[in-house]
Design a protein around this motif. Structure first.
Motif, PDB file in Angstrom:
ATOM      1  N   ARG A 267      47.971   9.709 -80.416  1.00 49.85           N
ATOM      2  CA  ARG A 267      46.647   9.651 -79.788  1.00 49.85           C
ATOM      3  C   ARG A 267      46.717   9.959 -78.293  1.00 49.85           C
ATOM      4  O   ARG A 267      45.835  10.606 -77.732  1.00 49.85           O
ATOM      5  CB  ARG A 267      46.026   8.270 -79.988  1.00 49.85           C
ATOM      6  N   MET A 268      47.794   9.510 -77.647  1.00 53.87           N
ATOM      7  CA  MET A 268      47.893   9.736 -76.207  1.00 53.87           C
ATOM      8  C   MET A 268      48.131  11.207 -75.907  1.00 53.87           C
ATOM      9  O   MET A 268      47.624  11.749 -74.927  1.00 53.87           O
ATOM     10  CB  MET A 268      49.011   8.873 -75.621  1.00 53.87           C
ATOM     11  N   ARG A 269      48.890  11.901 -76.770  1.00 57.72           N
ATOM     12  CA  ARG A 269      49.080  13.336 -76.616  1.00 57.72           C
ATOM     13  C   ARG A 269      47.774  14.073 -76.868  1.00 57.72           C
ATOM     14  O   ARG A 269      47.454  15.053 -76.198  1.00 57.72           O
ATOM     15  CB  ARG A 269      50.145  13.825 -77.599  1.00 57.72           C
ATOM     16  N   GLU A 270      47.004  13.616 -77.868  1.00 51.24           N
ATOM     17  CA  GLU A 270      45.735  14.258 -78.184  1.00 51.24           C
ATOM     18  C   GLU A 270      44.767  14.168 -77.018  1.00 51.24           C
ATOM     19  O   GLU A 270      44.041  15.107 -76.703  1.00 51.24           O
ATOM     20  CB  GLU A 270      45.125  13.621 -79.432  1.00 51.24           C
ATOM     21  N   GLU A 271      44.763  13.002 -76.348  1.00 53.60           N
ATOM     22  CA  GLU A 271      43.858  12.836 -75.212  1.00 53.60           C
ATOM     23  C   GLU A 271      44.221  13.808 -74.095  1.00 53.60           C
ATOM     24  O   GLU A 271      43.355  14.421 -73.474  1.00 53.60           O
ATOM     25  CB  GLU A 271      43.931  11.399 -74.699  1.00 53.60           C
ATOM     26  N   VAL A 272      45.533  13.961 -73.841  1.00 58.42           N
ATOM     27  CA  VAL A 272      45.970  14.893 -72.803  1.00 58.42           C
ATOM     28  C   VAL A 272      45.575  16.310 -73.176  1.00 58.42           C
ATOM     29  O   VAL A 272      45.112  17.102 -72.358  1.00 58.42           O
ATOM     30  CB  VAL A 272      47.506  14.787 -72.598  1.00 58.42           C
ATOM     31  N   GLY A 273      45.751  16.654 -74.473  1.00 58.75           N
ATOM     32  CA  GLY A 273      45.380  17.989 -74.930  1.00 58.75           C
ATOM     33  C   GLY A 273      43.897  18.251 -74.771  1.00 58.75           C
ATOM     34  O   GLY A 273      43.492  19.340 -74.373  1.00 58.75           O
TER      35      GLY A 273
ATOM     36  N   ASP B 174      40.323   6.141 -65.792  1.00 67.48           N
ATOM     37  CA  ASP B 174      40.148   7.578 -65.987  1.00 67.48           C
ATOM     38  C   ASP B 174      40.664   8.037 -67.354  1.00 67.48           C
ATOM     39  O   ASP B 174      40.885   9.219 -67.572  1.00 67.48           O
ATOM     40  CB  ASP B 174      40.867   8.362 -64.887  1.00 67.48           C
ATOM     41  N   SER B 175      40.852   7.113 -68.268  1.00 66.68           N
ATOM     42  CA  SER B 175      41.393   7.454 -69.579  1.00 66.68           C
ATOM     43  C   SER B 175      40.295   7.487 -70.635  1.00 66.68           C
ATOM     44  O   SER B 175      39.355   6.691 -70.612  1.00 66.68           O
ATOM     45  CB  SER B 175      42.467   6.425 -69.991  1.00 66.68           C
ATOM     46  N   LYS B 176      40.435   8.441 -71.572  1.00 67.54           N
ATOM     47  CA  LYS B 176      39.519   8.504 -72.708  1.00 67.54           C
ATOM     48  C   LYS B 176      39.979   7.617 -73.852  1.00 67.54           C
ATOM     49  O   LYS B 176      39.272   7.452 -74.839  1.00 67.54           O
ATOM     50  CB  LYS B 176      39.407   9.946 -73.209  1.00 67.54           C
ATOM     51  N   LEU B 177      41.165   7.058 -73.720  1.00 71.12           N
ATOM     52  CA  LEU B 177      41.720   6.183 -74.743  1.00 71.12           C
ATOM     53  C   LEU B 177      41.226   4.762 -74.466  1.00 71.12           C
ATOM     54  O   LEU B 177      41.850   3.996 -73.743  1.00 71.12           O
ATOM     55  CB  LEU B 177      43.248   6.242 -74.723  1.00 71.12           C
ATOM     56  N   THR B 178      40.079   4.416 -75.034  1.00 69.62           N
ATOM     57  CA  THR B 178      39.432   3.141 -74.708  1.00 69.62           C
ATOM     58  C   THR B 178      39.552   2.093 -75.806  1.00 69.62           C
ATOM     59  O   THR B 178      39.289   0.921 -75.561  1.00 69.62           O
ATOM     60  CB  THR B 178      37.942   3.379 -74.420  1.00 69.62           C
ATOM     61  N   VAL B 179      39.949   2.517 -77.002  1.00 73.01           N
ATOM     62  CA  VAL B 179      40.054   1.591 -78.135  1.00 73.01           C
ATOM     63  C   VAL B 179      41.413   1.801 -78.808  1.00 73.01           C
ATOM     64  O   VAL B 179      41.800   2.941 -79.062  1.00 73.01           O
ATOM     65  CB  VAL B 179      38.918   1.837 -79.157  1.00 73.01           C
TER      66      VAL B 179
END
Length: 551
Positions: free
Chosen positions: A532-538, A245-250
């Protein structure tokens, strides 16, 4: 929760504010020995929060860790109070000569310090993050604005608590003795613990996630295990393992060596049917890799901030104030242990007024949102703390010269005809340095590290403070061995025979070196706010807001 925090901080500050004098007068310790004890306690109380944060984020949750810490603080305060209450718990009063404390007497005192340190390890890293959790239902820019204000007001309330502990409790100790003076903090920490338990049903409790440290260690282990693996080109279609369920794929391109930990080499062997990894110590997620990178990026900047807590934790100004005229009016004398309140007052006023009054003015001058970035505020804090030690060196040189001119060179308890208010500027500068450096560091770690590591981010600063205390012990040992001991060196128990001004100049020189080191680390870190992980949450929060507006 805030009442619990205030009572706990007032109690802790009330116990430690006058401890330098308690160690000298009751346990007959020299100035350097007493400062070393306080440095070691400060190191324990600052390093243990890392383990408290680990337990809170990974296993127990913040509420339980704060509760355990509160109970440990209560038990530690009881032991310190017993050292004042029990006649055999401390050396007898000095007659013709002073008797050193026995091992059993020191053991009781140090056990109290140890429990207080354990308590700090539970309360300190979790309280501010636990408070931030109460705003977890807010979303988007509104949440960010509330958090920025919360961080400043949190520190303002802590400053108020420290101020009460440094004045009211210290005054009680000076006028009514150590038995009553330590009974009051004991009553406060007992009340704080009770209030925290009673209000437990009102809190928003975030569930602990999987072991944070284990995930970081897995990335290091798997990367080393796959060290011979050739990284695919940036344009290739390499498959990276990530949460479903994460947008952080790369993974990012920085610190690419650790990207080897999340490359899927053989899906049949490395993945289960449901897509989860079959061997966690053979394949990590992109999130784990980016979490480790966030920590490693922060470490150089974190290491550059240790001089500020080293300056803040100096206990010698208490002994200096003891030898100076502390009267404001003919019948009112400020306790020697209360001069630190000027630094706390500066911290409190600056923190409480920064968002409301100071930022709008600075924004008009700098034409930038929030006026200064977090890194700039950290650098300003280092500069101010360095100036404060320079001012302290000048004031001490003047105090020592006057003491010698007035025939007090051999009288360590003699009062110099010089107002102790000359110590106020260095305390105010130290408080301002803390307001700039500490608050910005805590907010920096909270925003730059992954959200799952919130308590660890707060503990990051306390770990730096712990290393600063250990550095302080090392500096004391070097100065003592280099310049002499037993009343002949810079740090003589008799301040009039020592050269504490030279010691402060050493700290000033260390501060100058640290500032240039900070500049290098700040340049190497790059622009802040790129986690990047904070950006994805935002991004996810913004999408939720948009969907709610359309529905």
């Amino acid at each position: 929760m805030k009442a619990n925090e205030i009572f706990e901080k007032v109690s802790g500050q009330g116990v430690m504010a006058n401890m330098m004098i308690y160690l000298r007068d009751t346990y007959h310790m020299g100035a350097a020995a007493g400062q070393s004890v306080l440095f070691i306690y400060g190191a324990v109380a600052s390093i243990l929060p890392v383990f408290g944060a680990f337990l809170a984020d990974s296993y127990c949750g913040r509420y339980r860790v704060i509760l355990i810490g509160s109970v440990a603080c209560l038990l530690g305060t009881i032991l310190v109070w017993l050292t004042a209450m029990l006649p055999g718990a401390k050396p007898p009063a000095c007659a013709s000569a002073c008797q050193s404390p026995t091992p059993s007497q020191l053991a009781l005192l140090f056990c109290g310090f140890a429990l207080l340190g354990i308590g700090e390890g539970g309360v300190r890293p979790c309280s501010i993050a636990f408070g931030a959790d109460q705003f977890s239902q807010r979303k988007g820019p509104e949440k960010q604005k509330i958090l920025q204000t919360y961080f400043n007001w949190y520190y303002a309330s802590v400053g108020f608590s420290f101020m009460v502990g440094s004045t009211v409790i210290v005054a009680i100790q000076d006028h009514f003795g150590w038995k009553v003076g330590y009974a009051v903090p004991l009553a406060l920490i007992l009340l704080a613990t009770i209030l925290f338990v009673v209000a437990s049903s009102l809190y928003i409790n975030m569930k602990a996630e999987k072991s944070m440290f284990t995930g970081l260690l897995q990335v290091v282990f798997v990367s080393l295990k796959h060290r011979n693996l050739v990284l695919p080109p940036k344009t290739s279609n390499a498959s990276y393992y990530h949460e479903t369920d994460s947008k952080l794929t790369v993974p990012s391109d920085k610190l690419r060596f650790f990207n080897k930990a999340c490359i899927i080499q053989n899906p049949t062997e490395q993945l289960n049917i449901d897509g989860s990894t079959s061997k966690p110590w053979n394949l990590c997620t992109v999130e784990q890799v980016e979490g480790l990178k966030s920590v490693m990026r922060v470490i150089p900047l974190w290491s550059s901030g240790i001089m500020v807590p080293l300056v803040l934790n100096q206990g010698f100004p208490v002994l200096q104030a003891k030898t100076m005229d502390r009267h404001i009016f003919s019948k009112f004398e400020i306790p020697a242990g209360s001069f630190g309140v000027f630094g706390i007052l500066t911290l409190t006023v600056w923190s409480g007024s920064y968002d409301r009054f100071i930022v709008p003015v600075l924004e008009k001058i700098t034409r930038r949102p929030r006026a200064f970035s977090l890194k700039q505020r950290m650098g300003i804090g280092i500069i101010i703390s360095t100036v404060s030690t320079g001012v302290a060196a000048i004031v001490e040189a003047i105090r020592r010269r006057k003491a010698i001119e007035q025939g007090l060179a051999d009288d360590m308890n003699g009062v110099v005809a010089m107002s102790a208010m000359w110590l106020v500027p260095q305390h105010c500068l130290s408080g301002l340095a803390e307001a700039f450096s500490v608050i910005s560091q805590i907010e920096f770690y909270y925003t730059e590290l992954p959200s799952s590591m919130a308590s660890f981010g707060v503990a990051f600063w306390t770990l730096g403070a712990g290393l600063a205390n250990l550095l302080g012990v090392l500096v004391l040992k070097i100065v003592t061995r280099t310049t002499g001991s037993n009343g002949r060196g810079w740090l003589s128990t008799n301040l009039n025979k020592g050269h504490y001004d030279y010691y402060y100049w050493v700290l000033t020189l260390m501060g100058v070196v640290d500032f240039f080191y900070f500049l290098v680390c700040s340049w190497a870190y790059g622009r802040e706010g790129k986690n990047r992980m904070r950006e994805e949450v935002g991004d996810e929060e913004e999408e939720e807001e948009e969907s709610m507006q359309h529905s």
